[in-house]
Design an enzyme around this catalytic site. Structure first.
Site, mmCIF file in Angstrom:
data_model
loop_
_atom_site.group_PDB
_atom_site.id
_atom_site.type_symbol
_atom_site.label_atom_id
_atom_site.label_comp_id
_atom_site.label_asym_id
_atom_site.label_seq_id
_atom_site.Cartn_x
_atom_site.Cartn_y
_atom_site.Cartn_z
ATOM 1 N N THR A 68 113.723 -40.527 32.360
ATOM 2 C CA THR A 68 113.467 -41.250 33.603
ATOM 3 C C THR A 68 112.230 -40.671 34.265
ATOM 4 O O THR A 68 112.054 -39.446 34.292
ATOM 5 C CB THR A 68 114.624 -41.223 34.627
ATOM 6 N N ASP A 113 111.897 -40.695 37.240
ATOM 7 C CA ASP A 113 112.353 -40.214 38.550
ATOM 8 C C ASP A 113 112.772 -38.739 38.542
ATOM 9 O O ASP A 113 112.906 -38.130 39.603
ATOM 10 C CB ASP A 113 113.548 -41.042 39.033
ATOM 11 N N HIS A 166 105.266 -49.962 39.335
ATOM 12 C CA HIS A 166 105.438 -49.881 37.884
ATOM 13 C C HIS A 166 104.241 -49.270 37.162
ATOM 14 O O HIS A 166 104.343 -48.957 35.971
ATOM 15 C CB HIS A 166 105.758 -51.269 37.319
HETATM 16 O O1 F6P Z 1 114.580 -45.536 37.475
HETATM 17 C C1 F6P Z 1 113.239 -45.731 37.284
HETATM 18 C C2 F6P Z 1 112.700 -46.681 38.272
HETATM 19 O O2 F6P Z 1 111.357 -46.661 37.952
HETATM 20 C C3 F6P Z 1 112.947 -46.388 39.753
HETATM 21 O O3 F6P Z 1 112.114 -45.414 40.271
HETATM 22 C C4 F6P Z 1 112.751 -47.743 40.374
HETATM 23 O O4 F6P Z 1 113.473 -47.888 41.576
HETATM 24 C C5 F6P Z 1 113.316 -48.639 39.345
HETATM 25 O O5 F6P Z 1 113.137 -47.988 38.103
HETATM 26 C C6 F6P Z 1 112.705 -50.012 39.315
HETATM 27 O O6 F6P Z 1 113.155 -50.677 38.193
HETATM 28 P P1 F6P Z 1 112.959 -52.215 37.876
HETATM 29 O O7 F6P Z 1 111.787 -52.728 38.657
HETATM 30 O O8 F6P Z 1 112.714 -52.232 36.402
HETATM 31 O O9 F6P Z 1 114.234 -52.885 38.267
#
Ligand code: F6P
Length: 369
Positions: free
Chosen positions: A147, A149, A293
């Protein structure tokens, strides 16, 4: 005695992260070295649960040739999804409604039918919780922590985090000059869900003057005061990094969409809110940059690439050693195994006594408290 392995599957779940392809390559190579075959499940478990969506096959053979030269590529060659939890699968009903359905038995049946002996599950908290539940149901599973995160417990870090922090830091480096030239407040929103790791690490590395993270509910007065102090010293611009999950003391998180079956709520929008409030309260020009993203794209840094290659090969070694229900983990400088049970459902937030936080405070960074 554990049954000998001949065939394994790999799947990548949740948001993508730089390094996924390196894990795939490492797993396939290490498995091939042991005479095992590896198949890749498309889009989390959707390749098994929704075969009709994949005319060319929802599960695909991954040969050495297929994974050659992919370690430096972002994304995942087998796809991913954050809408495919087999224990809470959204199944459309004849009346048009959607029912939360447990389809985990379909996964186990598929593995049995196809002679797949074990699963390498690469993912974050959601995917590793699923991996743990599949292990409890009798599947041989090893997890790999992914991740951007960095909010997974029991590992020094996850792959993807270093790439995200490096990119965000470069963006901050670039924003200093334009913010200074225009004497602006520049608010940079970064991902991270309910943890402030990306904001904290990039913010400090990139010289941000204020960093707002979910772990420290903020009082905007403090950021306004920080801007005032800087202006008084003739430093007429301020960089503020805001984690998407940050929230004011007596306020709400900014949400883009609520949770739905098998899919968590979508965070976002706090940067705009903070920029508008700061512009109104300071009379300065404020702009917001949402990195979103972009943090998930691009080539993995060498740190993430190496971590991913180490994790992928370690996952295969764990299976060879007869382990199941474990996650490969970085206990710096070594890769070790920890029980998935200790990881599933636990979030690693920035602790109040974290020395990186202390570093920021000693550097004069405002955390909004
Ligand atoms: O968990 C990774 C992450 O990038 C988070 O930081 C973010 O909130 C989420 O994914 C967004 O994911 P998606 O736009 O793919 O739903």
């Amino acid at each position: 005695m554990t049954q000998a392995i001949r065939r394994i599957a790999i799947c990548t779940g949740g948001g993508d992260a730089p390094g996924l392809n390196a894990v795939i390559r490492a797993t396939v190579s290490a498995a091939a070295n042991r005479g095992w075959e590896t198949v890749g499940i498309r889009d989390g478990f959707n390749g098994i649960l929704q075969p009709e969506r994949y005319p060319r096959g929802g599960v695909t053979l991954l040969t050495r040739d297929r994974v050659r030269g992919i370690s430096h590529l972002g994304g995942t060659i087998i796809g991913t999804t954050n809408k495919g939890n087999p224990f809470h699968f959204p199944v459309a009903q004849p009346d048009g409604s959607v029912r939360d359905t447990d389809r985990s038995d379909d996964i186990l049946d598929y593995f049995k039918r196809e002679g797949i002996d074990a699963l390498v599950s690469v993912g974050g908290d959601g995917s590793l919780t699923i991996a743990n539940e599949l292990h409890r149901k009798g599947l041989r599973v090893v997890g790999v922590p992914k991740t951007i995160d960095n909010d997974l417990d029991k590992t020094f870090t996850t792959f993807g985090f270093d790439t995200a922090v490096s990119f965000a830091t470069e963006c901050l480096d670039r924003l200093h000059s334009t913010a200074e030239s225009h004497q602006r407040v520049m608010v940079v929103e970064v991902m991270g869900r309910y943890a402030g790791w990306i904001a904290l690490h990039a913010g400090i590395s990139g010289g941000a003057h204020a960093i707002l993270i979910p772990e420290i509910p903020y009082n905007l007065d403090k950021v306004v005061a920080k801007i005032g102090e800087r202006d008084a010293e003739g430093r007429m611009y301020t960089l503020v990094v805001v984690a998407e999950g940050a929230q004011p003391h007596h306020g709400e998180r900014a949400l883009l969409a609520p949770a739905e079956i098998g899919h968590a709520e979508r965070l976002g929008g706090i940067g705009e809110r903070v920029a508008q409030d700061l512009a109104r309260r300071t009379g300065k020009d404020a702009r917001v940059v949402v990195l979103g993203h972009l943090l998930r794209g691009g080539s993995p840094t060498s740190f993430d690439r190496l971590a991913a290659l180490r994790f992928g090969t370690a996952a295969v070694r764990a299976l060879e050693e007869g382990l199941s229900g474990v996650m490969v983990s970085l206990a710096f400088p070594n890769v070790v195994y920890v029980n998935l049970e200790e990881v599933a459902g636990r979030m690693k937030a920035v602790p109040a006594d974290c020395d990186t936080l202390q570093t920021g405070r000693d550097l004069g960074v405002c955390f909004g408290d």
